[in-house]
Each structure stands twice: as C-alpha cells, then as structure tokens.
Scaffold this active site. Structure first.
Site, mmCIF file in Angstrom:
data_model
loop_
_atom_site.group_PDB
_atom_site.id
_atom_site.type_symbol
_atom_site.label_atom_id
_atom_site.label_comp_id
_atom_site.label_asym_id
_atom_site.label_seq_id
_atom_site.Cartn_x
_atom_site.Cartn_y
_atom_site.Cartn_z
ATOM 1 N N SER A 84 0.860 -1.187 0.000
ATOM 2 C CA SER A 84 0.000 0.000 0.000
ATOM 3 C C SER A 84 0.891 1.229 0.000
ATOM 4 O O SER A 84 2.064 1.149 0.395
ATOM 5 C CB SER A 84 -0.850 0.016 1.273
ATOM 6 O OG SER A 84 -1.509 1.248 1.433
ATOM 7 N N TYR B 26 -1.849 -0.480 10.487
ATOM 8 C CA TYR B 26 -1.861 -0.871 9.070
ATOM 9 C C TYR B 26 -0.555 -0.433 8.406
ATOM 10 O O TYR B 26 0.092 -1.215 7.702
ATOM 11 C CB TYR B 26 -3.074 -0.209 8.405
ATOM 12 C CG TYR B 26 -3.297 -0.552 6.951
ATOM 13 C CD1 TYR B 26 -3.802 -1.788 6.569
ATOM 14 C CD2 TYR B 26 -3.024 0.376 5.945
ATOM 15 C CE1 TYR B 26 -4.026 -2.088 5.235
ATOM 16 C CE2 TYR B 26 -3.254 0.083 4.610
ATOM 17 C CZ TYR B 26 -3.755 -1.149 4.259
ATOM 18 O OH TYR B 26 -3.984 -1.446 2.925
HETATM 19 N N1 NAP Z 1 -8.640 -0.796 -1.428
HETATM 20 C C1 NAP Z 1 -7.672 0.027 -1.131
HETATM 21 O O1 NAP Z 1 -7.847 1.252 -1.093
HETATM 22 C C2 NAP Z 1 -6.295 -0.514 -0.856
HETATM 23 C C3 NAP Z 1 -5.222 0.380 -0.863
HETATM 24 C C4 NAP Z 1 -3.947 -0.081 -0.609
HETATM 25 C C5 NAP Z 1 -3.742 -1.440 -0.381
HETATM 26 N N2 NAP Z 1 -4.793 -2.303 -0.374
HETATM 27 C C6 NAP Z 1 -4.510 -3.716 -0.099
HETATM 28 O O2 NAP Z 1 -5.134 -4.522 -1.061
HETATM 29 C C7 NAP Z 1 -5.327 -5.832 -0.527
HETATM 30 C C8 NAP Z 1 -6.744 -6.297 -0.861
HETATM 31 O O3 NAP Z 1 -7.665 -5.486 -0.153
HETATM 32 P P1 NAP Z 1 -8.984 -4.915 -0.832
HETATM 33 O O4 NAP Z 1 -8.847 -3.462 -0.907
HETATM 34 O O5 NAP Z 1 -9.312 -5.677 -2.047
HETATM 35 O O6 NAP Z 1 -10.038 -5.197 0.353
HETATM 36 P P2 NAP Z 1 -11.175 -6.286 0.536
HETATM 37 O O7 NAP Z 1 -12.202 -6.153 -0.518
HETATM 38 O O8 NAP Z 1 -11.590 -6.131 1.952
HETATM 39 O O9 NAP Z 1 -10.422 -7.667 0.327
HETATM 40 C C9 NAP Z 1 -9.565 -8.220 1.291
HETATM 41 C C10 NAP Z 1 -9.534 -9.721 1.100
HETATM 42 O O10 NAP Z 1 -8.604 -10.288 2.043
HETATM 43 C C11 NAP Z 1 -9.256 -11.393 2.637
HETATM 44 N N3 NAP Z 1 -8.670 -11.748 3.919
HETATM 45 C C12 NAP Z 1 -8.596 -11.003 5.048
HETATM 46 N N4 NAP Z 1 -7.965 -11.703 6.011
HETATM 47 C C13 NAP Z 1 -7.647 -12.908 5.473
HETATM 48 C C14 NAP Z 1 -6.993 -14.064 5.940
HETATM 49 N N5 NAP Z 1 -6.553 -14.165 7.195
HETATM 50 N N6 NAP Z 1 -6.805 -15.107 5.080
HETATM 51 C C15 NAP Z 1 -7.253 -15.048 3.818
HETATM 52 N N7 NAP Z 1 -7.899 -13.987 3.322
HETATM 53 C C16 NAP Z 1 -8.087 -12.937 4.136
HETATM 54 C C17 NAP Z 1 -10.712 -10.991 2.739
HETATM 55 O O11 NAP Z 1 -11.499 -12.124 2.960
HETATM 56 P P3 NAP Z 1 -13.017 -12.060 3.499
HETATM 57 O O12 NAP Z 1 -13.875 -11.812 2.301
HETATM 58 O O13 NAP Z 1 -13.225 -13.400 4.113
HETATM 59 O O14 NAP Z 1 -13.083 -10.944 4.500
HETATM 60 C C18 NAP Z 1 -10.887 -10.366 1.360
HETATM 61 O O15 NAP Z 1 -11.067 -11.361 0.393
HETATM 62 C C19 NAP Z 1 -5.042 -5.736 0.973
HETATM 63 O O16 NAP Z 1 -3.765 -6.262 1.241
HETATM 64 C C20 NAP Z 1 -5.057 -4.237 1.222
HETATM 65 O O17 NAP Z 1 -4.270 -3.875 2.322
HETATM 66 C C21 NAP Z 1 -6.062 -1.869 -0.603
#
Ligand code: NAP
Length: 284
Positions: A142, A155
């Site tokens: 991130s 985070y």
């Molecule tokens: N969206 C943003 O603005 C943003 C910005 C920077 C970085 N990121 C990074 O992008 C990545 C994906 O996040 P996202 O934005 O797509 O959010 P998201 O829609 O909340 O997706 C997160 C995913 O991670 C899964 N997860 C959480 N804990 C887990 C575990 N212990 N084992 C396996 N799966 C797990 C969740 O599963 P469940 O469905 O079961 O909850 C969900 O599928 C993350 O690493 C996040 O930090 C996101």
C-alpha cells in the site's frame, strides 16, 4: 503448444483479489482462487461466470493466518496443477483509530494477517519456486507502506514491515530465478473501507480523549469515498507485472498515492505532516 500458466491469489472473495483473479483468467492463466471462507464464493463465481472464465478457476479455502496449514495447502495445489508461476499475496485488512486508542492485541492482530500471514504464504511457496527455478511473487502492500497514514498506524506498520521484508527477499531470491514485486495502491473502492475495517475498540469508547477528532476523521473518510478509484486498474496492473520477465521491485498506483510519495520526497517533513493532519481533519 505453450503451457498454461498457473497463478494463486489470496483473498479472492472480494476487491482487488477478486478482480485480479478474473483478470488473470481472462489473460489465459489457470487461477487457484483462495479465500478463508468458501461460503463467500458467491461474488467471485458470479464475476467469473459473467466474464466467461469460470472453468479457469480452482476455488480453495485458505486462511493465511493458519500458518501450519499453508505448506500442505501449497502441496495440494502442486499435486493438482503441477507448478505455480505466480503468487499474488493480496489478503489483508485494516485496523483504524488513533494509536493511543489501539491495544497491543489489535496491533498484533493486524501484523498477524498483513505481515506474518503474507510472509508465511510466501515461505510455503519458496521451495516450489526454488525447485522450478522460476516464479513470480507479487505482494500487495500500500502507499501506507511508503508514507505513515494517520489513524492507520497499525496498518502502516504492517505494510512497512512487508515492504522491508520483501526488499530483502527479492535480493536473496533473484539468482534462484524467483522475482518479487510490490504493488502499492492508493485509495481504491473495495470492502476494506467498510466490511473489512476493524475500528479500534478504544476509538469507539465514549471516554476516549480522541473522540471528537475520531468523529471528524470518520466524516472525512465518508466524504472522500467518492474519490476512490476503480480497483480494476490495480488488477490490470498486477496482470501486467505477472507477465514481465524482469519486473521492477515497486509499482505505485493511483494519483493520490503518487502525490503523497512525491510530497514526502520534496516537501519539508514538518510542512508535510501539518498538511496531512489538516487534510484528514484531525487538526484544525
Ligand atoms: N482498497 C484500497 O484502497 C487498498 C489500498 C492499498 C492497499 N490495499 C490492499 O489490497 C489488498 C486487498 O484489499 P482490498 O482493498 O481488495 O479489500 P477487501 O475487498 O476487503 O479484500 C480483502 C480480502 O482479504 C481477505 N482476507 C482477510 N484476512 C484474510 C486471511 N486471514 N486469510 C485469507 N484472506 C483474508 C478478505 O477475505 P473475506 O472476504 O473473508 O473478508 C478479502 O477477500 C489488501 O492487502 C489491502 O491492504 C487496498
């Protein structure tokens, strides 16, 4: 005939993981789409059906914090698919609140998933990629791993830790034919902002000395939701990186992320931090 490439994605039940899974499949990969709860498979199944790639997905249960189960899960994938070309370490969540209001256990839980979970998954994969003499590990960190974000200290700590660990790993594994890349998104429209955000318990406590500042920040986050970008761009970038024979270490994505990293580089830090505190409404 070219061999079909195999990719694993963690956290593919929603957001960037779901979109990356579909995008990889559209680009000819066989994708092992993993999620911690297979009951959450509805959205990915629907998206894959719609894109016409359901037959390219192998859905499996995998929780990256069940550390001891990960080598066995990787073995099972190898038995089924023969090899793994790309690992997308995507799973993660965020804990929000002032550092003062956050317990050590909340901080530990954040690191358990975002740092140790991703490290454990990568470690389970290394012997496979070493034996293959190839493989690409793409880790979704991130912009919070480049610039400390207020209200997201846990985070940011988890993403900084992952960035440092991955930098070292990349140097160690280059001669083994293994490539390591970091994807550093700014704000994208996914479940991480609502369904998957954990608010520190202390921040919800009416006696918190930060109560008003927390409320102002929550209001700011709500209002800025309309500026979040389409996470498909991140998914498309991940596929482009996966296809590069010689990828870079870092891929920063999103105008907001690029602006923050640029400002951190050029602006005096004291000016920068005041600007951010004002922008996110925690200081007047
Ligand atoms: N969206 C943003 O603005 C943003 C910005 C920077 C970085 N990121 C990074 O992008 C990545 C994906 O996040 P996202 O934005 O797509 O959010 P998201 O829609 O909340 O997706 C997160 C995913 O991670 C899964 N997860 C959480 N804990 C887990 C575990 N212990 N084992 C396996 N799966 C797990 C969740 O599963 P469940 O469905 O079961 O909850 C969900 O599928 C993350 O690493 C996040 O930090 C996101």
């Amino acid at each position: 005939m070219a061999r079909e490439k195999v990719a694993i994605v963690t956290g593919s039940s929603s957001g960037i993981g779901l979109l990356t899974t579909v995008e990889l499949a559209l680009n000819g990969y066989c994708v092992v789409a993993t999620m911690r709860n297979l009951e959450s498979r509805g959205r990915i199944e629907e998206a894959a059906q719609k894109a016409g790639v359901r037959d390219r997905l192998d859905l499996r249960r995998l929780d990256i914090t069940e550390f001891d189960s990960l080598p066995g899960a990787v073995d099972a994938i190898i038995r089924g698919h023969g090899r793994i070309d790309v690992l997308v370490n995507n799973a993660g969540f965020s804990v929000a609140g002032f550092a003062e209001d956050m317990t050590l256990n909340e901080l530990r839980r954040q690191l358990e998933t975002n740092f140790f979970g991703n490290v454990a998954m990568t470690k389970a994969m290394l012997p496979v990629m070493r034996a293959q003499k190839s493989g690409h590990i793409i880790i979704v960190t991130s912009v919070a791993g480049r610039v400390g974000q207020p209200m997201l200290s846990a985070y940011s700590a988890s993403k900084y830790a992952l960035e440092g660990w991955s930098e070292s790993l990349r140097i160690e594994t280059h001669s083994l034919g293994i490539r390591v890349s970091l994807v550093e998104p700014g704000a994208y429209d996914t479940d991480i902002w609502e369904r998957n955000v954990v608010i520190a318990k202390g921040a919800l406590d009416p006696s918190s000395p930060n109560k008003e500042r927390s409320q102002r920040f929550a209001e700011f986050v709500k209002k800025s939701a309309k500026h979040r970008r389409d996470a498909r761009d991140v998914a498309k970038l991940i596929v482009r990186i996966a296809q590069k024979p010689n990828p870079k270490l870092r891929y920063l994505i999103g105008g907001d992320a690029k602006l923050q990293v640029w400002l951190k580089r050029i602006a005096p830090w004291r000016k920068y931090e005041r600007m951010i505190a004002k922008a996110v409404k925690i200081d007047e």
